[in-house]
Write a protein that holds these residues in place. Sequence first.
Motif, PDB file in Angstrom:
ATOM      1  N   SER A  43       0.835  -1.199   0.000  1.00 14.05           N
ATOM      2  CA  SER A  43       0.000   0.000   0.000  1.00 14.05           C
ATOM      3  C   SER A  43       0.874   1.256   0.000  1.00 14.05           C
ATOM      4  CB  SER A  43      -0.924  -0.011   1.220  1.00 14.05           C
ATOM      5  OG  SER A  43      -1.559   1.224   1.365  1.00 14.05           O
ATOM      6  N   HIS A  44       1.872   1.261   0.883  1.00 15.35           N
ATOM      7  CA  HIS A  44       2.737   2.442   0.970  1.00 15.35           C
ATOM      8  C   HIS A  44       3.614   2.581  -0.271  1.00 15.35           C
ATOM      9  CE1 HIS A  44       1.606   3.898   4.874  1.00 15.35           C
ATOM     10  NE2 HIS A  44       1.662   2.650   5.362  1.00 15.35           N
ATOM     11  N   MET A  45       4.011   1.444  -0.863  1.00 13.94           N
ATOM     12  CA  MET A  45       4.828   1.489  -2.071  1.00 13.94           C
ATOM     13  C   MET A  45       4.006   2.108  -3.203  1.00 13.94           C
ATOM     14  SD  MET A  45       7.712   0.922  -3.463  1.00 13.94           S
ATOM     15  CE  MET A  45       8.599  -0.286  -2.531  1.00 13.94           C
ATOM     16  N   ALA A  46       2.741   1.718  -3.330  1.00  8.60           N
ATOM     17  CA  ALA A  46       1.884   2.263  -4.392  1.00  8.60           C
ATOM     18  C   ALA A  46       1.699   3.765  -4.200  1.00  8.60           C
ATOM     19  CB  ALA A  46       0.532   1.546  -4.385  1.00  8.60           C
ATOM     20  N   LYS A  47       1.472   4.194  -2.959  1.00  6.85           N
ATOM     21  CA  LYS A  47       1.313   5.625  -2.688  1.00  6.85           C
ATOM     22  C   LYS A  47       2.591   6.388  -3.042  1.00  6.85           C
ATOM     23  CE  LYS A  47      -2.085   4.929   0.972  1.00  6.85           C
ATOM     24  NZ  LYS A  47      -2.322   4.951   2.405  1.00  6.85           N
ATOM     25  N   TYR A  48       3.734   5.797  -2.680  1.00 10.20           N
ATOM     26  CA  TYR A  48       5.018   6.437  -2.960  1.00 10.20           C
ATOM     27  C   TYR A  48       5.235   6.550  -4.472  1.00 10.20           C
ATOM     28  CZ  TYR A  48      10.026   7.152  -3.295  1.00 10.20           C
ATOM     29  OH  TYR A  48      11.252   7.636  -3.608  1.00 10.20           O
ATOM     30  N   GLU A  49       4.925   5.474  -5.211  1.00  8.70           N
ATOM     31  CA  GLU A  49       5.115   5.508  -6.660  1.00  8.70           C
ATOM     32  C   GLU A  49       4.164   6.500  -7.324  1.00  8.70           C
ATOM     33  OE1 GLU A  49       6.709   0.914  -7.055  1.00  8.70           O
ATOM     34  OE2 GLU A  49       4.792   1.446  -7.935  1.00  8.70           O
ATOM     35  N   ASN A  50       2.944   6.639  -6.823  1.00  9.05           N
ATOM     36  CA  ASN A  50       2.020   7.649  -7.345  1.00  9.05           C
ATOM     37  C   ASN A  50       2.577   9.051  -7.132  1.00  9.05           C
ATOM     38  OD1 ASN A  50       0.164   5.834  -8.290  1.00  9.05           O
ATOM     39  ND2 ASN A  50      -1.108   5.890  -6.454  1.00  9.05           N
ATOM     40  N   MET A  51       3.111   9.288  -5.911  1.00  7.94           N
ATOM     41  CA  MET A  51       3.661  10.604  -5.600  1.00  7.94           C
ATOM     42  C   MET A  51       4.860  10.897  -6.525  1.00  7.94           C
ATOM     43  SD  MET A  51       5.431  12.023  -2.105  1.00  7.94           S
ATOM     44  CE  MET A  51       6.908  11.096  -2.398  1.00  7.94           C
ATOM     45  N   MET A  52       5.742   9.894  -6.737  1.00 10.25           N
ATOM     46  CA  MET A  52       6.914  10.102  -7.590  1.00 10.25           C
ATOM     47  C   MET A  52       6.471  10.353  -9.032  1.00 10.25           C
ATOM     48  SD  MET A  52       9.541  10.206  -5.723  1.00 10.25           S
ATOM     49  CE  MET A  52      10.841  10.137  -6.933  1.00 10.25           C
ATOM     50  N   GLY A  53       5.428   9.675  -9.485  1.00 14.37           N
ATOM     51  CA  GLY A  53       4.907   9.904 -10.838  1.00 14.37           C
ATOM     52  C   GLY A  53       4.394  11.329 -10.993  1.00 14.37           C
ATOM     53  N   SER A  54       3.680  11.821  -9.951  1.00 10.58           N
ATOM     54  CA  SER A  54       3.176  13.195  -9.994  1.00 10.58           C
ATOM     55  C   SER A  54       4.335  14.186 -10.046  1.00 10.58           C
ATOM     56  CB  SER A  54       2.305  13.478  -8.771  1.00 10.58           C
ATOM     57  OG  SER A  54       1.143  12.681  -8.798  1.00 10.58           O
ATOM     58  N   LEU A  55       5.364  13.957  -9.228  1.00  9.18           N
ATOM     59  CA  LEU A  55       6.516  14.859  -9.220  1.00  9.18           C
ATOM     60  C   LEU A  55       7.239  14.845 -10.568  1.00  9.18           C
ATOM     61  CD1 LEU A  55       7.952  14.230  -5.636  1.00  9.18           C
ATOM     62  CD2 LEU A  55       6.767  16.275  -6.458  1.00  9.18           C
ATOM     63  N   ARG A  56       7.362  13.659 -11.183  1.00 10.37           N
ATOM     64  CA  ARG A  56       8.000  13.586 -12.503  1.00 10.37           C
ATOM     65  C   ARG A  56       7.183  14.365 -13.540  1.00 10.37           C
ATOM     66  NH1 ARG A  56       8.487   8.042 -11.259  1.00 10.37           N
ATOM     67  NH2 ARG A  56      10.527   7.614 -10.390  1.00 10.37           N
ATOM     68  N   PHE A  75       5.175  16.907 -12.939  1.00 11.58           N
ATOM     69  CA  PHE A  75       5.376  18.346 -12.688  1.00 11.58           C
ATOM     70  C   PHE A  75       6.740  18.799 -13.204  1.00 11.58           C
ATOM     71  CE2 PHE A  75       2.367  17.810  -8.905  1.00 11.58           C
ATOM     72  CZ  PHE A  75       1.267  18.223  -9.650  1.00 11.58           C
ATOM     73  N   SER A  76       7.749  17.967 -13.004  1.00  6.52           N
ATOM     74  CA  SER A  76       9.091  18.315 -13.472  1.00  6.52           C
ATOM     75  C   SER A  76       9.117  18.412 -14.997  1.00  6.52           C
ATOM     76  CB  SER A  76      10.093  17.265 -12.976  1.00  6.52           C
ATOM     77  OG  SER A  76      11.378  17.563 -13.447  1.00  6.52           O
ATOM     78  N   ASP A  77       8.433  17.479 -15.676  1.00 10.16           N
ATOM     79  CA  ASP A  77       8.372  17.516 -17.150  1.00 10.16           C
ATOM     80  C   ASP A  77       7.657  18.774 -17.640  1.00 10.16           C
ATOM     81  OD1 ASP A  77       7.862  13.914 -17.560  1.00 10.16           O
ATOM     82  OD2 ASP A  77       9.693  15.103 -17.231  1.00 10.16           O
ATOM     83  N   ILE A  78       6.574  19.150 -16.967  1.00 11.84           N
ATOM     84  CA  ILE A  78       5.826  20.363 -17.346  1.00 11.84           C
ATOM     85  C   ILE A  78       6.727  21.597 -17.184  1.00 11.84           C
ATOM     86  CG2 ILE A  78       3.921  21.875 -16.652  1.00 11.84           C
ATOM     87  CD1 ILE A  78       2.348  19.286 -15.975  1.00 11.84           C
ATOM     88  N   LEU A  79       7.457  21.645 -16.060  1.00 14.58           N
ATOM     89  CA  LEU A  79       8.359  22.788 -15.832  1.00 14.58           C
ATOM     90  C   LEU A  79       9.454  22.847 -16.899  1.00 14.58           C
ATOM     91  CD1 LEU A  79       8.677  22.635 -11.948  1.00 14.58           C
ATOM     92  CD2 LEU A  79       7.419  24.326 -13.281  1.00 14.58           C
ATOM     93  N   ALA A  80       9.993  21.679 -17.249  1.00 17.86           N
ATOM     94  CA  ALA A  80      11.050  21.644 -18.276  1.00 17.86           C
ATOM     95  C   ALA A  80      10.485  22.116 -19.613  1.00 17.86           C
ATOM     96  CB  ALA A  80      11.613  20.227 -18.385  1.00 17.86           C
TER      97      ALA A  80
END
Length: 190
Positions: free
Chosen positions: A150-163, A165-170
């Motif tokens: 459960s925590h791994m899935a939440k962590y991977e979702n958060m990392m996907g969102s950050l990636r 956002f990073s792509d949009i900024l780039a």
Amino acid sequence: MSSKIEQIIEEIEEYIDGCKPQTLSKTNIIVNKEEIEELLRELRMKTPEEIKRYQKVLANRDAILADAQAKADAIIKEANIHTSELINEHEIMQQAYVQANEIMAAAEAEAQRKLDAATIDANNFRMQAMHYTDDMLGNLQNLIHKTMESHMAKYENMMGSLRSFSDILANNRNELAPALNEEELSDLEE
């Protein structure tokens, strides 16, 4: 499994779900040692009475076996006394030997039967206690695996969102780059 134990396991699950993940870790969480120890103490206190009874029987196994041996010894002693009385009667000496041997064989068979039954009972109680403990450990292991997933899935979702956002900024910066380069060129020409 009793409902009180299930309730405590649910409390442990809720507690683990409420723990914060450790910084920069996908699998580690920050746990309040006192709270988890209290929940585990409470779980131990709710162990079914049947398991405690099995533990007492296992602890008293030697006493049960000694009691069976004492009863066997008493039966054998009684058989020996009876045999001695029969031997003293000269006319029925042969019959006394036969009866004594039968009594001794019956006593030994009864003693062995009681000893075997006590050993089987103790082993059955031990196996039941081990199965119950294995079931409890399996449930706890499943709980930990589910919590980790459960925590791994939440962590991977958060990392996907950050990636994302990073792509949009780039992309935004890449869109601004030509305009900035034109501005710098016009500043140089002046």
